[in-house]
Design a protein around this motif. Structure first.
Motif, mmCIF file in Angstrom:
data_model
loop_
_atom_site.group_PDB
_atom_site.id
_atom_site.type_symbol
_atom_site.label_atom_id
_atom_site.label_comp_id
_atom_site.label_asym_id
_atom_site.label_seq_id
_atom_site.Cartn_x
_atom_site.Cartn_y
_atom_site.Cartn_z
ATOM 1 N N SER A 21 0.841 -1.191 0.000
ATOM 2 C CA SER A 21 0.000 0.000 0.000
ATOM 3 C C SER A 21 0.876 1.241 0.000
ATOM 4 O O SER A 21 1.778 1.373 0.828
ATOM 5 C CB SER A 21 -0.916 0.008 1.228
ATOM 6 N N GLY A 58 -2.704 5.459 2.714
ATOM 7 C CA GLY A 58 -3.780 4.926 3.524
ATOM 8 C C GLY A 58 -5.080 4.890 2.728
ATOM 9 O O GLY A 58 -5.370 5.808 1.959
ATOM 10 N N ASP A 59 -5.841 3.840 2.892
ATOM 11 C CA ASP A 59 -7.050 3.677 2.095
ATOM 12 C C ASP A 59 -7.952 2.662 2.794
ATOM 13 O O ASP A 59 -7.694 2.259 3.932
ATOM 14 C CB ASP A 59 -6.690 3.205 0.687
ATOM 15 N N THR A 60 -8.991 2.238 2.109
ATOM 16 C CA THR A 60 -9.825 1.141 2.581
ATOM 17 C C THR A 60 -9.940 0.121 1.457
ATOM 18 O O THR A 60 -9.711 0.438 0.282
ATOM 19 C CB THR A 60 -11.237 1.603 2.978
ATOM 20 N N THR A 119 -15.661 -3.941 4.931
ATOM 21 C CA THR A 119 -14.687 -2.917 4.555
ATOM 22 C C THR A 119 -13.617 -2.826 5.632
ATOM 23 O O THR A 119 -13.926 -2.768 6.816
ATOM 24 C CB THR A 119 -15.366 -1.548 4.381
ATOM 25 N N PRO A 155 -9.743 -1.019 6.880
ATOM 26 C CA PRO A 155 -8.764 0.044 6.637
ATOM 27 C C PRO A 155 -7.431 -0.530 6.170
ATOM 28 O O PRO A 155 -7.062 -1.644 6.537
ATOM 29 C CB PRO A 155 -8.620 0.704 8.016
ATOM 30 N N PRO A 198 -3.405 0.560 6.072
ATOM 31 C CA PRO A 198 -2.414 1.566 6.486
ATOM 32 C C PRO A 198 -1.503 1.944 5.324
ATOM 33 O O PRO A 198 -1.290 1.150 4.398
ATOM 34 C CB PRO A 198 -1.635 0.846 7.588
#
Length: 239
Positions: free
Chosen positions: A23, A26-28, A61, A63, A65
């Protein structure tokens, strides 16, 4: 996030696939329903975090990092990482301790953390120590040696105890993954419905939203892997 995955060249009865991804920010992501357990290793900010994730009965869903590297070992249906049976972590997970030197503690012993390249050796060591085992699902499907065949209810109960899921749930999740595979290959929803035995478009759509958190249109156009659809399966579940 883009996933790289491959088969594991070891005992296929306990491990199905291994995958990795990274990643940048940061996202979901959408975690799709799955029938098996995953051993997930996450490296971020110089530290290693390890967890065993259980079967999931619906899409959720999660998270993500930033600047993290992920390695996943997808166990086969019915495989058990002792002392954590699948039935104890359905729709959940258990964190595994990590020593200061970066070794993973499983069953009271510490093990060298695997990499994408050497995960086969890690699996073989766990197998040799009896920490990773495959439950006898085939024996449950075809009981032998006694003239009185085990009752359907008993077999269902045993299947749930071994995998954490009913046979019906496993079949539904396998089928919706096969549907997603067909849709991503460009098949029309009508072909998916006919091939996999859905009643109609609405039935298919409900299954996709419940188990994958996606619509048919999103699956055909979504190739950024922002969901844990990590592998392709055969168009006919169980074949």
């Amino acid at each position: 996030m883009r996933f790289e995955h491959r088969d594991v060249e070891t005992d296929a009865s306990v491990v199905d696939r291994v995958w990795r991804t990274h990643s940048a920010v940061g996202d979901t992501m959408t975690s799709a329903a799955r029938t098996c357990c995953h051993l997930v290793l996450t490296r971020m900010r110089g530290r290693l975090h390890v967890s065993l994730r259980g079967p999931e009965t619906r899409a959720t869903t999660a998270p993500v990092p930033p600047d993290a590297e992920f390695l996943g070992v997808r166990l086969a249906l019915g495989a058990v990482l002792r002392p954590h049976p699948a039935a104890s972590i359905v729709d959940g997970f258990v964190p595994l301790p990590v020593t200061e030197s970066g070794r993973v503690v499983i069953g009271g012993e510490d093990w060298e953390a695997p990499t994408y390249e050497n995960v086969e050796q890690f699996v073989r060591r766990l197998l040799g120590a009896g920490m990773l085992v495959r439950s006898p699902l085939r024996a449950e499907e075809h009981p032998a040696g006694h003239p009185e065949v085990r009752s359907q209810r008993t077999r269902q109960r045993r299947h749930r105890a071994l995998t954490g899921l009913s046979r019906t749930a496993v079949a539904q999740i396998d089928r919706v993954n096969a549907a997603a595979t067909m849709l991503r290959h460009g098949d029309d929803w009508r072909a998916v419905v006919e091939t996999l035995g859905y009643f109609d478009q609405a039935h298919l759509g409900h299954a996709l939203r419940r188990y994958l958190g996606r619509t048919a249109r999103e699956l055909r156009g979504d190739d950024d892997a922002a969901m844990s659809f990590l592998y392709k399966i055969r168009p006919s579940p169980g074949s």
